[in-house]
Motif scaffolding. Structure first.
Motif, short mmCIF file in Angstrom:
data_model
loop_
_atom_site.label_atom_id
_atom_site.label_comp_id
_atom_site.label_asym_id
_atom_site.label_seq_id
_atom_site.Cartn_x
_atom_site.Cartn_y
_atom_site.Cartn_z
N PHE A 11 0.88 -1.40 0.00
CA PHE A 11 -0.06 0.00 -0.01
C PHE A 11 0.97 1.15 0.07
O PHE A 11 1.59 1.39 0.89
N THR A 25 -1.15 1.42 -5.15
CA THR A 25 -0.23 0.23 -4.47
C THR A 25 0.90 -0.17 -5.51
O THR A 25 0.75 0.26 -6.84
N LEU A 79 -0.62 -5.26 1.11
CA LEU A 79 -1.98 -5.22 1.49
C LEU A 79 -2.23 -6.77 2.02
O LEU A 79 -1.13 -7.79 2.11
#
Length: 344
Positions: A11, A25, A79
């Motif tokens: 992220f 991202t 993530l």
């Protein structure tokens, strides 16, 4: 063994509107890991096989100060979402090398999982592809199966309206409703998706981008159950089309996730006038050991027998995560969005 690359998808920044691949991202391959010597601290070392890409991930791309039902992603960190992997090493007696496991994992090729509380060993007696366990036999399937069981109170002959009826949750809801003897109205955002809905037995399948939802519900309603994955004007149309004592299952509102100003539904008085039941549904409230056992005893077998049919939209490699997230948010995916990291 010498250290190997441990690719990750991080992220990078909080988006405004739709997430941007390579900006919101980013893929990073700077980290390495020695698979033979990395410390497990009583946990397990897992090689990632597949990760799920789901609409709710957009809600985790927010400032830490914005509170919600799940903690946000951390800038600079991988993530995370549900995934399937294979155990390479274990220091926990509940797991052995070669076990296939399902859990909420960080998006990286190799994972040291020290907290194994919610890690599940997958039996896969039906010999399904492992990616199935992040879709129809994973969290989306759990959402459909338990949401329908807990909230629908369905009766044979009733009418249900399902949004995103070709998606990983909506398509299973539609099939469960047909198995229970209901009339199913379902919407999706392309003619290709409409054809898939027809193939799985939807009675009234339509493209909401080219057909007026209000008119469809006026002609084929009223509705007794509404499964909501989109919110906004479609929720408004469903409120107008609802029968007295209808049940609304609020599972998602993807039409609002990337909007700076959410749509204000104007006809909420229908909730009172029609005595509607509104159920906000999050799967983690309902995955008790008993419900989990029922799900895994039931749904994989239904998939293997063809009672539940599903589509997968596979992308290969962690480099594709950003693209897959954007596809899901914009409705470009065709079926359950899956990132395949490795075949085995």
């Amino acid at each position: 063994m010498a250290p190997v690359k441990n690719g990750r998808h991080l992220f990078n920044e909080i988006p405004v509107g739709y997430p941007v691949p390579g900006k919101t991202t980013v893929y990073d391959d700077s980290q390495t890991i020695d698979l033979d010597t990395v410390q497990l601290n009583g946990g397990i070392l897992v090689k990632a096989l597949s990760f799920s890409i789901d609409p709710y991930m957009r809600g985790l791309m927010r400032p830490a100060s914005a509170k919600s039902y799940s903690p946000p992603y951390t800038i600079g960190e991988p993530l995370g979402n549900h995934g399937v992997g294979v155990v390479l090493r274990s220091e926990n007696s509940s797991f052995k090398p070669g076990d296939h496991v399902w859990a909420y994992f960080p998006f990286q090729e190799y994972i040291v999982q020290t907290d194994v509380t919610n890690v599940r060993v997958l039996e896969n007696k039906e010999n399904l592809p492992w990616s199935t366990y992040v879709g129809a036999a994973g969290m989306p399937g759990q959402t459909s199966y338990l949401g329908w069981k807990v909230c629908s109170k369905a009766k044979k002959g009733e009418t249900v309206f399902v949004t995103t009826g070709a998606g990983p949750v909506g398509s299973i809801v539609a099939q469960l409703a047909k198995l229970d003897g209901l009339k199913v109205i379902a919407s999706a955002g392309s003619d290709e998706k409409v054809e898939f809905m027809k193939k799985i037995g939807v009675d009234v399948a339509f493209n909401y981008k080219t057909t007026d939802t209000v008119k469809v519900l006026e002609e084929h309603g009223p509705i007794d159950i509404y499964w909501d994955n989109v919110g906004g004007t479609t929720l408004e149309a469903a409120l107008d089309a609802a029968n007295t004592f209808a049940r609304f299952i609020e599972c998602g509102m993807i039409s609002q996730y990337n909007q700076a100003s959410p749509y204000g539904v104007k006809n909420l008085m229908n909730i009172i006038a029609k005595r509607l039941s509104i159920h906000g549904f999050l799967i983690f409230d309902h995955m008790t050991p008993e419900n989990a056992k029922e799900f895994y005893d039931t749904v994989p077998a239904m998939i293997a027998k063809g009672d539940i049919v599903f589509l997968e939209d596979k992308k290969y490699g962690l480099e594709k995560v950003g693209e897959a997230i954007l596809d899901v948010q914009s409705g470009k995916n065709h079926g359950k969005s899956v990132i395949v990291v490795a075949e085995e």
